[in-house]
Design an enzyme around this catalytic site. Structure first.
Site, PDB file in Angstrom:
ATOM      1  N   GLU A   1      40.262  41.182  34.129  1.00 41.55           N
ATOM      2  CA  GLU A   1      41.517  41.294  34.880  1.00 41.55           C
ATOM      3  C   GLU A   1      41.958  42.746  35.052  1.00 41.55           C
ATOM      4  O   GLU A   1      42.224  43.452  34.088  1.00 41.55           O
ATOM      5  CB  GLU A   1      42.620  40.487  34.178  1.00 41.55           C
TER       6      GLU A   1
ATOM      7  N   LYS B   1      33.165  30.998  34.162  1.00 42.65           N
ATOM      8  CA  LYS B   1      34.415  31.557  34.674  1.00 42.65           C
ATOM      9  C   LYS B   1      35.094  32.278  33.526  1.00 42.65           C
ATOM     10  O   LYS B   1      34.933  31.898  32.354  1.00 42.65           O
ATOM     11  CB  LYS B   1      35.333  30.491  35.262  1.00 42.65           C
TER      12      LYS B   1
ATOM     13  N   SER C   1      50.244  32.445  34.734  1.00 43.53           N
ATOM     14  CA  SER C   1      48.838  32.030  34.654  1.00 43.53           C
ATOM     15  C   SER C   1      48.527  31.507  33.277  1.00 43.53           C
ATOM     16  O   SER C   1      49.353  31.540  32.393  1.00 43.53           O
ATOM     17  CB  SER C   1      47.927  33.199  35.012  1.00 43.53           C
TER      18      SER C   1
ATOM     19  N   THR D   1      33.041  32.220  24.813  1.00 46.09           N
ATOM     20  CA  THR D   1      34.144  32.642  25.659  1.00 46.09           C
ATOM     21  C   THR D   1      34.178  31.924  26.997  1.00 46.09           C
ATOM     22  O   THR D   1      33.227  31.965  27.752  1.00 46.09           O
ATOM     23  CB  THR D   1      34.057  34.162  25.885  1.00 46.09           C
TER      24      THR D   1
ATOM     25  N   THR E   1      39.623  30.990  38.119  1.00 45.92           N
ATOM     26  CA  THR E   1      41.096  31.075  38.100  1.00 45.92           C
ATOM     27  C   THR E   1      41.493  32.481  38.569  1.00 45.92           C
ATOM     28  O   THR E   1      41.574  32.719  39.771  1.00 45.92           O
ATOM     29  CB  THR E   1      41.672  30.760  36.703  1.00 45.92           C
TER      30      THR E   1
ATOM     31  N   ASN F   1      49.348  39.873  34.619  1.00 41.84           N
ATOM     32  CA  ASN F   1      49.829  39.059  33.505  1.00 41.84           C
ATOM     33  C   ASN F   1      51.338  39.102  33.285  1.00 41.84           C
ATOM     34  O   ASN F   1      51.865  38.327  32.486  1.00 41.84           O
ATOM     35  CB  ASN F   1      49.091  39.449  32.231  1.00 41.84           C
TER      36      ASN F   1
END
Lengths: 390, 390
Positions: free
Chosen positions: A263, A172, A390, A183, A149, A385
């Site tokens: 991220e 992922k 998302s 996780t 993603t 974010n």
């Protein structure tokens, strides 16, 4: 490679029109061609767990699975009975294609919470993926790409046992990563001849010190799933200890790759707490430090701000982690910048240019230790974010 | 105004050369001119608490204080015995100026952790502040400015009891703000005739539902202190309930001002959890939501992302907060975007332009409730904490 590295597995990754990104591979299928069909799973502890988690947890309880279908582009979480029906329909379609029962098909989803999937696309995608199934390295690579993603790169692992069996895996995960759970989505395959009980024991133990000790942003997902499948195709019964060790190693490699692709991250931070009275105490201290937004911002600014490390340590209650503040030392990248709970060497001596930052905390209170990993907190994390859905 | 609004208090705020910012007011002095000298304090629970916290906690144990000296520009935390000696020397100097014992002088410090203060500047500043003492509104304003660090505005409160007594206060705080403790430096004064026991009870209760329920960034400071002083100068014994209510109101106002000035914040977020089985359950849920970096980023991007709200709720263990996921509703700014634990009205209906964002979560499991406040997570927060040394 990844899940097709072990013998007895075929895989595919195809674009199915689930993701908002035109043409992105967004549906993966992994099929266990046997002769064994042993399986184990570890799932999120989030109470708002997604429909595919509810389904997969249930059907994996008997230690058996023929296939796993995974989609990005939608989490199918908080979607009620309609969402659960979508998961069941997906499993039924895959079962029809593979000639097995729906209860032998695990389902994983990832993406936006709260929206139903475009089911026609998922079911058509399942057919396309089944048609594309192959045991080739490329097929494994395709599958690992289809589950991405906000990940910027696919994450895979391949390990070989000393007696001719193999272990491969993919994961992922980039945001909504927090400890105390398995996780994100991961599928690990092995061609070793092992029982479902051995699989589950190895996976549970392996996850505990790997996936459960990383923290990108303190946020626990509704969809986290790790599934371990065994085909037995190597015909080799592995040494028990070596098998457990390699499963843990695969989990550790995949977890480390998540941190490496956190991220917006510009630094991967390894926090090692030693000299604790127990592993739990060390872990509580490591997690408290890993959760500090202030420290994570400082690291992104290349500032080894030890004040923010000890102020986080100081929030751990004494009954959980007994230590004396004046005994604590902190090294960052090998430089002891905090000694006796106060200033040590000058922090300008610390080289903060490497991507990997090592924070070593010695509580000087015992012999136990624990290591956790986290990322720094950057402008880019906020951008990803705040400005994207998302 | 602020601390000089109540009768019987003089104050000053002067530049003493402690802060790195040339000419900034960085030292405040508040003196209780009596006739009473009652005092109460609430402090951080951080184990690495600063030297001034260790000192002030000890000397306030007898419920008595003549003066409070506060400095910005340095926290005097993790500074060992040398730091503690600096705090004692500061109290001794103020005691000499005010004609009282050092044990009647509380000390507060805020700023960078791990460095000693420039003691000469502090002691010279104490003398300058003593010379500047006045009971005027301007003197109170000066004091509230002198304790600012990353704060962009001073924070003050003035309240009047119905029978002629008054309450005034000031606070500093913008980052390193987390619940479960008295947050940041605050001095509140009253001219009511009250005992030290009444003061402490009112302060402890008032702090619990105000300062202890705000969270800018989940990071607990080493220096948090709230001190309440009573001069008795009004000659009025207040109604007990009204006194407690106004102390709580002063704490609530100052806490709300901290949120309104949270580092880099573009939204103040009020999270109200109702329908819980107990206040503790409601509070645990509110805190879990307030701690979500993902939600805080979404709010900064004006996205009322309810998936990130329920995924945070879902991390609270069932034994702490019993509720059924399918019963949960979430309103953001009055629009029910999550119903039965799934999608409700479209989130595009939510007006996210106001600075204040209201998140109302109904667990539909009981009658208890709690409210916590937090800020959004912005580029500016990262900038402040990555690019500046603070």
């Amino acid at each position: 490679m990844s899940v097709t590295f072990a013998q007895g597995f075929s895989a595919a990754g195809v674009p199915a029109g689930i993701s908002a990104v035109e043409g992105k591979k967004d549906l993966a299928l992994v099929v266990n061609e046997g002769p064994l069909e042993a399986a184990a799973g570890v799932f999120t502890s989030n109470r708002f767990c997604a429909a595919p988690v509810q389904w997969s947890r249930r059907i994996l309880a008997d230690g058996k699975a023929k296939a796993v279908i995974l989609n990005s582009g939608g989490a199918n979480a908080c979607t009620g009975e309609a969402g659960y029906a979508q998961t069941v329909a997906t499993a039924e379609t895959v079962a029809g294609l593979c000639g097995c029962a729906p209860e032998e098909v695990a389902v994983c989803s990832t993406g936006l919470i709260g929206e139903l999937l475009p089911l026609d696309h998922v079911l058509d995608g399942a057919k396309a993926a089944h048609a594309a199934l192959a045991a080739t390295p490329q097929a494994g690579a395709d599958a690992s790409e289809a589950i991405m993603t906000t990940d910027t790169k696919p994450k895979r692992v391949e390990l070989s046992g000393s007696t001719g069996w193999r272990l491969g895996g993919m994961v992922k995960g980039s945001g909504m990563i927090a400890p105390q759970l398995a996780t994100m989505l991961s599928v690990i395959t092995t061609d070793a001849v092992v029982t479902a009980g051995q699989l589950q024991a190895a996976l549970t133990a392996g996850v505990e010190t790997t996936f459960n000790r990383i923290d990108v942003d303190g946020c626990m997902s509704t969809n986290d799933t790790v599934i371990l499948l065994a085909s037995g195709a190597s015909g080799v019964e592995p040494d028990h200890d070596e098998f457990n060790r390699l499963v843990r190693e695969a989990c550790a490699s995949l977890a480390r790759q998540i941190i490496g692709d956190g991220e917006g991250a510009s630094h991967d931070i390894r926090i090692r707490v030693t000299g604790a009275t127990s592993e739990e105490a060390a872990l509580a201290c490591g997690r408290a430090v890993a959760a500090s937004n202030l420290l994570k911002c400082a690291i992104s600014g290349n500032d080894p701000n030890w004040g923010r490390i000890v102020s986080s340590l100081g929030t751990v209650p004494e009954d959980i982690a007994p230590y004396r503040t004046q005994d604590v030392t902190v090294d960052v990248n090998g430089v002891r910048i905090c000694e006796h709970g106060g200033a040590g060497r000058d922090r300008s001596e610390v080289d903060m240019t490497p991507r990997e930052v090592h924070i070593d905390i010695d509580l000087n209170a015992g012999d136990a230790e624990a290591t956790v990993w986290t990322d720094d907190l950057t402008h880019e994390y906020v951008h990803i974010n705040a400005d994207y859905e998302s």
